[in-house]
Design a protein around this motif. Structure first.
Motif, PDB file in Angstrom:
ATOM      1  N   UNK A   1       0.555  12.485  -4.032  1.00 27.47           N
ATOM      2  CA  UNK A   1      -0.395  11.406  -4.243  1.00 27.47           C
ATOM      3  C   UNK A   1      -1.177  11.630  -5.515  1.00 27.47           C
ATOM      4  N   UNK A   2      -1.935  10.635  -5.955  1.00 28.31           N
ATOM      5  CA  UNK A   2      -2.678  10.756  -7.207  1.00 28.31           C
ATOM      6  C   UNK A   2      -3.646  11.924  -7.238  1.00 28.31           C
ATOM      7  N   UNK A   3      -4.075  12.372  -6.065  1.00 24.71           N
ATOM      8  CA  UNK A   3      -5.066  13.440  -6.029  1.00 24.71           C
ATOM      9  C   UNK A   3      -4.529  14.768  -6.550  1.00 24.71           C
ATOM     10  N   UNK A   4      -3.201  14.911  -6.646  1.00 21.04           N
ATOM     11  CA  UNK A   4      -2.648  16.196  -7.086  1.00 21.04           C
ATOM     12  C   UNK A   4      -2.516  16.280  -8.603  1.00 21.04           C
TER      13      UNK A   4
ATOM     14  N   UNK B   1       0.859  -1.187   0.000  1.00 22.31           N
ATOM     15  CA  UNK B   1       0.000   0.000   0.000  1.00 22.31           C
ATOM     16  C   UNK B   1       0.891   1.232   0.000  1.00 22.31           C
ATOM     17  N   UNK B   2       0.629   2.157  -0.902  1.00 27.83           N
ATOM     18  CA  UNK B   2       1.414   3.381  -0.956  1.00 27.83           C
ATOM     19  C   UNK B   2       0.964   4.337   0.142  1.00 27.83           C
ATOM     20  N   UNK B   3       1.892   4.700   1.000  1.00 25.60           N
ATOM     21  CA  UNK B   3       1.611   5.611   2.103  1.00 25.60           C
ATOM     22  C   UNK B   3       2.114   7.000   1.709  1.00 25.60           C
ATOM     23  N   UNK B   4       1.276   7.761   1.023  1.00 27.53           N
ATOM     24  CA  UNK B   4       1.690   9.073   0.539  1.00 27.53           C
ATOM     25  C   UNK B   4       1.885  10.069   1.673  1.00 27.53           C
TER      26      UNK B   4
END
Length: 323
Positions: A311-314, A270-273
């Motif tokens: 993270x992907x959200x950016x 799991x990626x922990x951003x």
């Protein structure tokens, strides 16, 4: 997912990094390999010809800095960027596969795998520079890399515990420590594991050059539950080390299965951003206080954007669009 291969010099980490990257590529998975070892052998291990050149990341460092800086208002110029400069609002971020000036200048395909290299020591470096000045380009790239599940950045790292000379060791979602069944090799494992323990590093041991059950038992005795799998002595690898890199389906089935286990271990992660961002900020503060502020003549901790988390959200543009 960002994946590092580490271990004692001569343990076979470059060989396993190449096998892993080729395994991913043959499955059609997006992968970028980076040779960050002082001994630049990953291209040959992937099947490239001896003497073939790839433009090193270090030779394009000013361009890389300028590109990644984007219009981040916290960074006045590319010259103010150091290896630990974290991204913030306005920074350009990287995807594993996309069109951008960095990849155009520094990435070529070798053995079906997209590859970037840090570069070797030059005559000008001898006696005046350490190798971490070159590896800094890799740290800067990984700080700005937004990779997702099913995407892979595979880095062949410097030998032993040299990774701990910077915060680079915290940039990975999974670290594979390649370990021979020898006292010296497990000594490197113990040292690495000891340093990594306080930083939440996801560490797995991969045995290499295993000949029989006593080798496996030796590794299990010293690595315990960290031992994920092992690779047996291989005629395929022996041929590859002599310059004949055959199709991956010629690798012994038991060793192909071991490489597959590495993929499964990475995919389970799991990626922990949040941790990724926190350690990026922490090591930037440490480097600023230790040397970077003096070199820049400014307080570089102001480059940290406290409201920005990687993270992907950016991501705001599709991966195929050139910024």
């Amino acid at each position: 997912m960002k994946v590092a291969f580490v271990g004692k010099g001569g343990s076979g980490k470059t060989t396993l990094a190449a096998l892993f990257a080729r395994h991913l590529a043959t499955q059609g998975r997006p992968v970028l390999a980076i040779d960050a070892d002082i001994n630049q052998h990953l291209a040959v291990a992937l099947g490239g010809s001896v003497g073939a050149t790839t433009t090193p990341l270090g030779e394009n460092l000013p361009m890389i800095k300028d590109y990644l800086r984007g219009d981040n208002p916290r960074i006045g110029s590319a010259a103010e960027m150091v290896k630990t400069t974290p991204p913030g609002a306005g920074s350009r971020l990287l995807r594993v596969v996309e069109d951008n000036p960095v990849y155009s200048a520094c990435v070529r395909t070798v053995g079906g795998v997209r590859l970037a290299v840090t570069g070797e020591f030059t005559a000008e470096d001898l006696g005046v520079a350490c190798y971490h000045s070159k590896v800094g380009a890799v740290e800067l790239l990984l700080n700005h890399m937004v990779d997702g599940s099913g995407e892979y950045v595979v880095v062949d790292m410097t030998a032993g515990a040299d990774s701990f000379a910077s915060g680079l060791f915290t940039r990975f979602d999974r670290t594979f420590l390649v370990c021979e069944p020898t006292v010296r090799s497990v000594g490197v494992y113990r040292q690495y594991a000891g340093y990594a323990r306080d930083y939440g590093v996801a560490l797995s041991v991969v045995g290499n050059k295993v000949e029989d059950a006593t080798d496996v038992e030796f590794l299990r005795e010293h690595a315990g539950t960290d031992l994920l799998t092992w690779v047996s002595r291989s005629t395929y690898v022996r041929r590859a080390e002599r310059g004949t890199v055959g199709p991956l389906n010629e690798l012994e089935s038991v060793n192909r299965a071991a490489v597959g286990q590495l993929t499964e271990a990475v995919d389970r992660g799991v990626q922990d951003w949040t941790a990724f961002t926190r350690w990026a900020h922490e090591f930037h503060r440490r480097n600023a206080a230790a040397w970077a502020n003096d070199r820049a003549g400014a307080d570089l901790t102001t480059q940290i954007d406290p409201d920005f988390q990687m993270g992907p959200q950016v991501l705001t543009v599709p991966a195929t669009v050139t910024a």
